[in-house]
Motif scaffolding. Structure first.
Motif, PDB file in Angstrom:
ATOM      1  N   GLN A 157     -78.926 -36.468 -48.324  1.00  0.00           N
ATOM      2  CA  GLN A 157     -79.408 -37.839 -48.370  1.00  0.00           C
ATOM      3  C   GLN A 157     -80.054 -38.250 -47.056  1.00  0.00           C
ATOM      4  OE1 GLN A 157     -79.640 -39.673 -51.019  1.00  0.00           O
ATOM      5  NE2 GLN A 157     -78.515 -38.286 -52.370  1.00  0.00           N
ATOM      6  N   LEU A 158     -79.488 -37.775 -45.936  1.00  0.00           N
ATOM      7  CA  LEU A 158     -80.085 -38.071 -44.631  1.00  0.00           C
ATOM      8  C   LEU A 158     -81.479 -37.462 -44.521  1.00  0.00           C
ATOM      9  CD1 LEU A 158     -79.913 -39.144 -41.712  1.00  0.00           C
ATOM     10  CD2 LEU A 158     -78.829 -36.963 -41.102  1.00  0.00           C
ATOM     11  N   PHE A 159     -81.609 -36.214 -44.913  1.00  0.00           N
ATOM     12  CA  PHE A 159     -82.913 -35.555 -44.852  1.00  0.00           C
ATOM     13  C   PHE A 159     -83.900 -36.179 -45.836  1.00  0.00           C
ATOM     14  CE2 PHE A 159     -80.876 -31.363 -43.270  1.00  0.00           C
ATOM     15  CZ  PHE A 159     -80.929 -31.848 -41.965  1.00  0.00           C
ATOM     16  N   ARG A 160     -83.388 -36.583 -47.003  1.00  0.00           N
ATOM     17  CA  ARG A 160     -84.280 -37.156 -48.013  1.00  0.00           C
ATOM     18  C   ARG A 160     -84.851 -38.489 -47.569  1.00  0.00           C
ATOM     19  NH1 ARG A 160     -84.084 -40.328 -52.859  1.00  0.00           N
ATOM     20  NH2 ARG A 160     -81.977 -41.020 -52.358  1.00  0.00           N
ATOM     21  N   GLN A 161     -84.034 -39.265 -46.868  1.00  0.00           N
ATOM     22  CA  GLN A 161     -84.490 -40.578 -46.420  1.00  0.00           C
ATOM     23  C   GLN A 161     -85.365 -40.501 -45.170  1.00  0.00           C
ATOM     24  OE1 GLN A 161     -84.081 -43.168 -48.261  1.00  0.00           O
ATOM     25  NE2 GLN A 161     -82.712 -42.166 -49.716  1.00  0.00           N
ATOM     26  N   THR A 162     -85.439 -39.343 -44.543  1.00  0.00           N
ATOM     27  CA  THR A 162     -86.299 -39.174 -43.377  1.00  0.00           C
ATOM     28  C   THR A 162     -87.686 -38.756 -43.840  1.00  0.00           C
ATOM     29  OG1 THR A 162     -84.383 -38.457 -42.076  1.00  0.00           O
ATOM     30  CG2 THR A 162     -86.563 -38.021 -41.160  1.00  0.00           C
ATOM     31  N   SER A 163     -88.681 -39.531 -43.471  1.00  0.00           N
ATOM     32  CA  SER A 163     -90.042 -39.258 -43.929  1.00  0.00           C
ATOM     33  C   SER A 163     -90.510 -37.884 -43.456  1.00  0.00           C
ATOM     34  CB  SER A 163     -90.998 -40.334 -43.406  1.00  0.00           C
ATOM     35  OG  SER A 163     -92.338 -39.986 -43.677  1.00  0.00           O
ATOM     36  N   ALA A 164     -91.115 -37.146 -44.381  1.00  0.00           N
ATOM     37  CA  ALA A 164     -91.657 -35.839 -44.020  1.00  0.00           C
ATOM     38  C   ALA A 164     -92.787 -35.974 -43.007  1.00  0.00           C
ATOM     39  CB  ALA A 164     -92.143 -35.116 -45.272  1.00  0.00           C
ATOM     40  N   LEU A 165     -93.551 -37.060 -43.095  1.00  0.00           N
ATOM     41  CA  LEU A 165     -94.632 -37.277 -42.135  1.00  0.00           C
ATOM     42  C   LEU A 165     -94.084 -37.534 -40.739  1.00  0.00           C
ATOM     43  CD1 LEU A 165     -97.096 -39.476 -44.215  1.00  0.00           C
ATOM     44  CD2 LEU A 165     -97.216 -37.030 -43.713  1.00  0.00           C
ATOM     45  N   ALA A 166     -92.907 -38.195 -40.663  1.00  0.00           N
ATOM     46  CA  ALA A 166     -92.286 -38.410 -39.356  1.00  0.00           C
ATOM     47  C   ALA A 166     -91.815 -37.097 -38.742  1.00  0.00           C
ATOM     48  CB  ALA A 166     -91.122 -39.384 -39.489  1.00  0.00           C
ATOM     49  N   LEU A 167     -91.441 -36.134 -39.600  1.00  0.00           N
ATOM     50  CA  LEU A 167     -90.989 -34.835 -39.110  1.00  0.00           C
ATOM     51  C   LEU A 167     -92.139 -33.856 -38.885  1.00  0.00           C
ATOM     52  CD1 LEU A 167     -87.861 -34.318 -41.394  1.00  0.00           C
ATOM     53  CD2 LEU A 167     -87.873 -34.911 -38.969  1.00  0.00           C
ATOM     54  N   TYR A 168     -93.344 -34.216 -39.307  1.00  0.00           N
ATOM     55  CA  TYR A 168     -94.459 -33.292 -39.178  1.00  0.00           C
ATOM     56  C   TYR A 168     -94.718 -32.878 -37.736  1.00  0.00           C
ATOM     57  CZ  TYR A 168     -98.971 -31.156 -40.309  1.00  0.00           C
ATOM     58  OH  TYR A 168    -100.012 -30.281 -40.465  1.00  0.00           O
ATOM     59  N   PRO A 169     -94.667 -33.790 -36.747  1.00  0.00           N
ATOM     60  CA  PRO A 169     -94.817 -33.335 -35.354  1.00  0.00           C
ATOM     61  C   PRO A 169     -93.751 -32.324 -34.933  1.00  0.00           C
ATOM     62  CG  PRO A 169     -95.132 -35.702 -35.483  1.00  0.00           C
ATOM     63  CD  PRO A 169     -94.630 -35.269 -36.816  1.00  0.00           C
ATOM     64  N   VAL A 170     -92.537 -32.486 -35.461  1.00  0.00           N
ATOM     65  CA  VAL A 170     -91.477 -31.522 -35.152  1.00  0.00           C
ATOM     66  C   VAL A 170     -91.817 -30.160 -35.741  1.00  0.00           C
ATOM     67  CG1 VAL A 170     -89.015 -31.019 -35.377  1.00  0.00           C
ATOM     68  CG2 VAL A 170     -89.790 -33.378 -35.094  1.00  0.00           C
ATOM     69  N   PHE A 171     -92.303 -30.154 -36.967  1.00  0.00           N
ATOM     70  CA  PHE A 171     -92.692 -28.889 -37.599  1.00  0.00           C
ATOM     71  C   PHE A 171     -93.848 -28.223 -36.851  1.00  0.00           C
ATOM     72  CE2 PHE A 171     -91.225 -31.001 -41.779  1.00  0.00           C
ATOM     73  CZ  PHE A 171     -89.906 -30.706 -41.480  1.00  0.00           C
ATOM     74  N   ILE A 172     -94.765 -29.036 -36.322  1.00  0.00           N
ATOM     75  CA  ILE A 172     -95.889 -28.476 -35.555  1.00  0.00           C
ATOM     76  C   ILE A 172     -95.375 -27.841 -34.270  1.00  0.00           C
ATOM     77  CG2 ILE A 172     -97.973 -29.069 -34.254  1.00  0.00           C
ATOM     78  CD1 ILE A 172     -98.589 -31.153 -36.377  1.00  0.00           C
ATOM     79  N   LEU A 173     -94.408 -28.509 -33.613  1.00  0.00           N
ATOM     80  CA  LEU A 173     -93.832 -27.935 -32.392  1.00  0.00           C
ATOM     81  C   LEU A 173     -93.119 -26.617 -32.673  1.00  0.00           C
ATOM     82  CD1 LEU A 173     -92.394 -31.101 -30.616  1.00  0.00           C
ATOM     83  CD2 LEU A 173     -94.371 -29.746 -29.900  1.00  0.00           C
ATOM     84  N   LEU A 174     -92.417 -26.556 -33.808  1.00  0.00           N
ATOM     85  CA  LEU A 174     -91.641 -25.363 -34.132  1.00  0.00           C
ATOM     86  C   LEU A 174     -92.505 -24.242 -34.715  1.00  0.00           C
ATOM     87  CD1 LEU A 174     -88.481 -27.017 -35.741  1.00  0.00           C
ATOM     88  CD2 LEU A 174     -88.656 -25.999 -33.465  1.00  0.00           C
TER      89      LEU A 174
END
Length: 283
Positions: free
Chosen positions: A128-145
């Motif tokens: 539920q925590l991951f679902r409520q976190t916007s994927a677009l908000a995590l996109y910079p994290v994915f780019i870094l990784l």
């Protein structure tokens, strides 16, 4: 003999005229088609007609909202010369790969979590925590990784499409009628047989609801992913056309995305009807 012919001919012509009068005419076919289409698509047709008339007559700025015939002409021109074909192929590859991974991960995990309450209770808070976190908000994290290449774009789409199919599968398993499970066990069915013959078929309609949501989400996230660090794709074409003020091409790319979304949804609906005929009300 002549009397019999005189008696038979009027009856024959009468039956012929009655059959012709009962035969549906072209006008009746048109009326029936309009009666079935207008309640569903009437508002959409009115909106498109208002757009065309407003832009053509200058009620709205045609530089910002071009007429529909100009947009369709730009779409056809760029499809005919191959300018958009490569973008369509690349976008479908990205969204299709992410969607396939979401299906491969989400459905088995959802089937497992739906059957074991302890596993679901342990994993549900973090899901539920991951679902409520916007994927677009995590996109910079994915780019870094993962870098700015294809991997980060596919992963952000996968991340967003995973949760609809996962949660729909869990819900479908939990909503299976327990009386069916108890009846199967009463007749000596083992756990594997109960899962294969009762739980899995009963969960399929809910799984398809999640698949349709995931397919729509994949196309939505595709645009955002292709707007950052991409040089190909339909999303890139939308941004590139906007930067160069090629407004008809921009709307053409947006319209193309809408068509792709409708096609994906129609394909899943058709597949659901084939696999779930028993759940259709008119089956």
């Amino acid at each position: 003999m002549a009397y019999e012919i005189n008696q038979v001919l009027p009856r024959s012509f009468g039956r012929l005229k009655s059959s012709e009068s009962n035969r549906p005419t072209f006008a009746s076919h048109v009326r029936h088609a309009l009666a079935s289409l207008l309640p569903r698509y009437g508002l959409l047709i009115a909106f498109l007609a208002l757009w065309q008339v407003s832009s053509t007559r200058g009620w709205i700025n045609p530089a910002i909202f071009p007429p529909l015939n100009v947009i369709l002409s730009a779409l056809w021109t760029n499809l005919a010369n191959g300018a958009l074909l490569d973008d369509i192929a690349i976008s479908l590859q990205r969204s299709g790969t992410a969607f396939a991974f979401a299906v491969v991960v989400g459905i088995p995990l959802g089937l497992f979590m739906g059957q074991f309450r302890a596993v679901e209770q342990a994993l549900d808070p973090i899901l539920q925590l991951f679902r409520q976190t916007s994927a677009l908000a995590l996109y910079p994290v994915f780019i870094l990784l993962l870098g700015l290449g294809e991997t980060s774009k596919i992963f952000v789409i996968f991340w967003a499409t995973l949760f609809p199919v996962l949660l729909a599968t869990i819900s479908g398993v939990k909503e299976v009628d327990q009386k069916l499970i108890e009846m199967a066990r009463t007749y000596g069915a083992g756990s594997l047989t109960v899962f294969r013959r009762v739980i899995l078929p009963a969960s399929v309609p809910a799984i398809f609801v999640g698949l349709r949501l995931s397919a729509t989400t994949a196309l939505l996230l595709l645009i955002a992913a292709e707007m950052i660090g991409a040089n190909k794709g339909i999303g890139f074409q939308v941004m590139n056309a906007q930067y160069n003020f090629q407004i008809p091409l921009m709307f053409a790319a947006i319209l193309l995305l809408a068509f792709l979304g409708l096609a994906a949804n129609a394909l899943l609906v058709l597949l659901q009807r084939r696999l779930c005929r028993w759940s259709q009300p008119n089956a």
